[in-house]
Design an enzyme around this catalytic site. Structure first.
Site, PDB file in Angstrom:
ATOM      1  N   GLY A  20       4.488  -0.009   2.085  1.00  0.00           N
ATOM      2  CA  GLY A  20       3.255  -0.449   2.733  1.00  0.00           C
ATOM      3  C   GLY A  20       3.514  -1.333   3.925  1.00  0.00           C
ATOM      4  N   ALA A  21       4.523  -0.973   4.718  1.00  0.00           N
ATOM      5  CA  ALA A  21       5.010  -1.878   5.759  1.00  0.00           C
ATOM      6  C   ALA A  21       4.193  -1.871   7.036  1.00  0.00           C
ATOM      7  CB  ALA A  21       6.468  -1.536   6.095  1.00  0.00           C
ATOM      8  N   GLY A  24      -1.025  -5.457   7.041  1.00  0.00           N
ATOM      9  CA  GLY A  24      -1.065  -6.699   6.281  1.00  0.00           C
ATOM     10  C   GLY A  24       0.246  -7.460   6.258  1.00  0.00           C
ATOM     11  N   GLY A  26       3.029  -6.469   5.098  1.00  0.00           N
ATOM     12  CA  GLY A  26       4.165  -5.616   5.413  1.00  0.00           C
ATOM     13  C   GLY A  26       4.600  -5.719   6.857  1.00  0.00           C
ATOM     14  N   SER A 136      -0.173 -11.050  -7.932  1.00  0.00           N
ATOM     15  CA  SER A 136      -1.354 -11.717  -7.385  1.00  0.00           C
ATOM     16  C   SER A 136      -1.835 -12.779  -8.362  1.00  0.00           C
ATOM     17  CB  SER A 136      -2.464 -10.679  -7.152  1.00  0.00           C
ATOM     18  OG  SER A 136      -3.715 -11.311  -6.929  1.00  0.00           O
ATOM     19  N   TYR A 163      -7.760  -3.776 -10.707  1.00  0.00           N
ATOM     20  CA  TYR A 163      -6.820  -4.443  -9.803  1.00  0.00           C
ATOM     21  C   TYR A 163      -6.032  -5.521 -10.537  1.00  0.00           C
ATOM     22  CZ  TYR A 163      -4.984  -7.210  -5.937  1.00  0.00           C
ATOM     23  OH  TYR A 163      -4.154  -7.888  -5.091  1.00  0.00           O
TER      24      TYR A 163
END
Length: 303
Positions: A20-21, A24, A26, A136, A163
């Site tokens: 996920g780079a 955000g 990443g 998280s 989540y």
């Protein structure tokens, strides 16, 4: 002394894989590591976005396709990859409408946990240094982990609940991986981190009117993306970081501030439950880890 990215040593000759780079945290992690001389493999589903970012970022950056919602894509990515030093399991989905992955998993659990579980297992014997998995503070939102219904087949679906479940699983996976590496006498380390609260783009994908106000609100109460990425960068590069510690911001209910040890739920420290989750994750993905226990080895107890 407060840790900052300025303390990251030279990373020449080291290879980092960041999932996920292209968005955000990443982006921050990728650009920071590349600026320190690392080779960074951007493992991303959206190649156009990843390439656009890489082309405008200095450093040795390689873009590879990885769709964590498809185990065949995970296997193909792993087959293409060579040796690496650090795997950063950063990609994630948050509070999205109900959906299933290509393999039939609930989407948030499938991407946030099972996709990374499979990826780590496939790459583990090629990882020279460590694995960093991003959990998280939301992992504390749930009171039970329903091992027999992780895919919401019999429960009513909850976006936030799904989540939180996925991020609890991420934390438990990181800890159980470290436990197994210790038992095997492996020098490879496994870290769990959280970024606190920051406008990373995750909260604006719910498909509800909330998307219009969520990011601006998070920007007011949270911290910047650069600050939120510090826990990831610290765990990925600090030679003396303790893998038994859950690293993250320490101020304002752990939503922002300097990186240090942060609390986690008692559920995340339940070793028997961690083992059950591991077994279910192996069954679901078909991935068995190449870790054999030995008679010696120091066990890092999570706290």
């Amino acid at each position: 002394m407060t840790w900052t990215p300025d303390l990251i040593p030279d990373q020449q000759g080291r290879t980092f894989v960041v999932t996920g780079a292209y968005g955000g945290l990443g982006q921050v992690v990728t650009s920071t590591l590349a600026a320190r001389g690392a080779t960074v493999v951007m493992a991303c589903r959206d190649l156009d976005r990843a390439r656009a970012f890489a082309q405008n970022t200095d450093g040795d950056i390689v873009v590879e396709r990885l769709d964590l919602a498809d185990l065949e894509s995970v296997r193909q990515f792993a087959d293409r990859l060579g040796e690496l030093d650090v795997l950063i399991n950063n990609a994630g989905l948050m509070n999205i409408p109900f959906a299933r992955t290509a393999d039939g998993f609930e989407m948030q659990f499938g991407v946030n946990h099972l996709g990374h579980f499979a990826l780590t297992g496939l790459l583990l014997d090629r990882i020279a240094d460590r694995v960093v998995s991003v959990s998280s503070i939301s992992h504390k939102w749930i009171r039970a982990l329903y091992i027999d219904d992780l895919q919401f087949e019999r429960r009513r679906y909850s976006r936030s609940g799904a989540y939180a479940q996925s991020k609890l699983a991420t934390l438990m996976f990181a800890r159980e991986l470290q436990h197994r590496l210790d038992r095997a006498g492996s020098p490879t380390r496994s870290y769990a981190v959280h970024p606190g609260v920051a406008p990373t783009g995750l909260v604006a994908r719910t498909g509800t009117p909330l998307d219009l106000v969520a990011e601006p609100f998070i920007g007011l109460v949270g911290q910047s993306r650069a600050s939120a990425a510090r826990s990831l960068l610290f765990a990925a590069t600090d030679r003396d970081a303790d893998p038994a510690t859950y690293w993250g911001p320490t101020r304002l209910l752990h939503t922002r501030g300097p990186v240090a040890a942060t609390p986690s739920s008692s559920l995340s420290r339940d070793h028997a439950l961690r083992q059950r989750l591991w077994e279910e994750s192996e069954r679901a993905t078909g991935i068995s880890y190449p870790i054999a226990p030995t008679a010696t080895g120091t066990v890092h107890e999570a706290h």
